[in-house]
Design a protein around this motif. Structure first.
Motif, short mmCIF file in Angstrom:
data_model
loop_
_atom_site.label_atom_id
_atom_site.label_comp_id
_atom_site.label_asym_id
_atom_site.label_seq_id
_atom_site.Cartn_x
_atom_site.Cartn_y
_atom_site.Cartn_z
N PHE A 137 0.84 -1.19 0.00
CA PHE A 137 0.00 0.00 0.00
C PHE A 137 0.88 1.24 0.00
O PHE A 137 1.86 1.32 0.74
CB PHE A 137 -0.89 0.01 1.25
N VAL A 138 0.51 2.21 -0.84
CA VAL A 138 1.14 3.52 -0.84
C VAL A 138 0.00 4.53 -0.72
O VAL A 138 -0.97 4.48 -1.48
CB VAL A 138 1.94 3.77 -2.14
N ASN B 84 9.79 0.42 10.26
CA ASN B 84 9.97 -0.88 10.90
C ASN B 84 9.96 -1.93 9.79
O ASN B 84 10.11 -1.57 8.63
CB ASN B 84 8.92 -1.12 11.99
N SER B 85 9.76 -3.18 10.12
CA SER B 85 9.83 -4.23 9.09
C SER B 85 8.64 -4.22 8.13
O SER B 85 8.71 -4.80 7.06
CB SER B 85 9.97 -5.61 9.73
N GLN B 86 7.54 -3.56 8.51
CA GLN B 86 6.34 -3.57 7.66
C GLN B 86 6.08 -2.28 6.91
O GLN B 86 5.41 -2.31 5.88
CB GLN B 86 5.10 -3.89 8.50
N MET B 87 6.57 -1.13 7.43
CA MET B 87 6.18 0.13 6.82
C MET B 87 7.18 1.24 7.07
O MET B 87 8.03 1.12 7.93
CB MET B 87 4.81 0.56 7.36
N SER C 251 3.76 0.85 2.80
CA SER C 251 3.51 -0.26 3.70
C SER C 251 3.36 -1.59 2.96
O SER C 251 2.91 -1.63 1.82
CB SER C 251 2.23 0.04 4.50
N GLU C 252 3.72 -2.65 3.66
CA GLU C 252 3.52 -4.00 3.15
C GLU C 252 2.05 -4.43 3.25
O GLU C 252 1.64 -5.36 2.60
CB GLU C 252 4.36 -4.99 3.96
N ILE C 253 1.30 -3.75 4.11
CA ILE C 253 -0.12 -4.09 4.30
C ILE C 253 -0.96 -2.82 4.27
O ILE C 253 -0.49 -1.74 4.61
CB ILE C 253 -0.35 -4.84 5.63
N TRP D 157 0.84 -2.37 -6.63
CA TRP D 157 2.24 -2.22 -6.23
C TRP D 157 2.87 -3.58 -5.99
O TRP D 157 2.22 -4.50 -5.53
CB TRP D 157 2.34 -1.40 -4.94
N GLN D 158 4.16 -3.67 -6.29
CA GLN D 158 4.98 -4.82 -5.93
C GLN D 158 6.09 -4.29 -5.04
O GLN D 158 6.47 -3.11 -5.16
CB GLN D 158 5.62 -5.46 -7.16
#
Length: 142
Positions: free
Chosen positions: A4-5, A55-58, A75-77, A92-93
């Motif tokens: 997500f962006v 952090n590791s997700q965003m 963000s990854e989510i 997005w990838q």
């Protein structure tokens, strides 16, 4: 996971600080002022009008505009709807890569920047429609 962006504007420093409380894992900060930058730190001692939390997700980036702040979320989510981020792009990838630091004697960067043995990575946000890297976010290697 669906990357997500998104963007949003907040009116006050307090609203921005509420966004800092959202992640459920430890986060780190990199802060910028007109005349200096911080090292990568685990808490904000001296607030800056521009910076990044990651952090590791965003990664959350902010920059003061007038009396408020423009905020970018990479963000990854997808975030909860209540946070009010407006999505940019549709597809997005992401690709994660190790980050490589220059030696402390390198003159291109301010002296004193450190990462204190945090496993820093970079996350590339690629627009799936054009195969273009649009953003590179700081991340923590899991």
């Amino acid at each position: 996971m669906k990357p997500f962006v998104g963007v949003k504007q907040v009116s006050t420093k307090e609203e921005l600080e509420e966004l800092f409380k959202q992640p459920s894992e430890p986060s780190y900060y990199f802060l910028r002022w007109v005349d200096k930058v911080s090292s990568i730190v685990s808490e904000i001692e001296d607030f800056s009008t521009e910076g990044q939390m990651f952090n590791s997700q965003m990664e959350l980036r902010w920059k003061q505009r007038g009396s408020g702040y423009d905020v970018l979320l990479l963000s990854e989510i997808e975030p909860e709807a209540k946070l009010g981020f407006q999505a940019i792009g549709k597809s997005w990838q992401t690709v994660d890569r190790d980050a490589h630091f220059y030696s402390t004697t390198e003159t291109r960067f301010p002296k004193g920047i450190s990462h204190k043995n945090i496993k820093i990575a970079q996350r590339y946000f690629i627009d799936s429609d054009t195969a273009t890297v649009r953003f590179v976010a700081l991340s923590v290697r899991r």
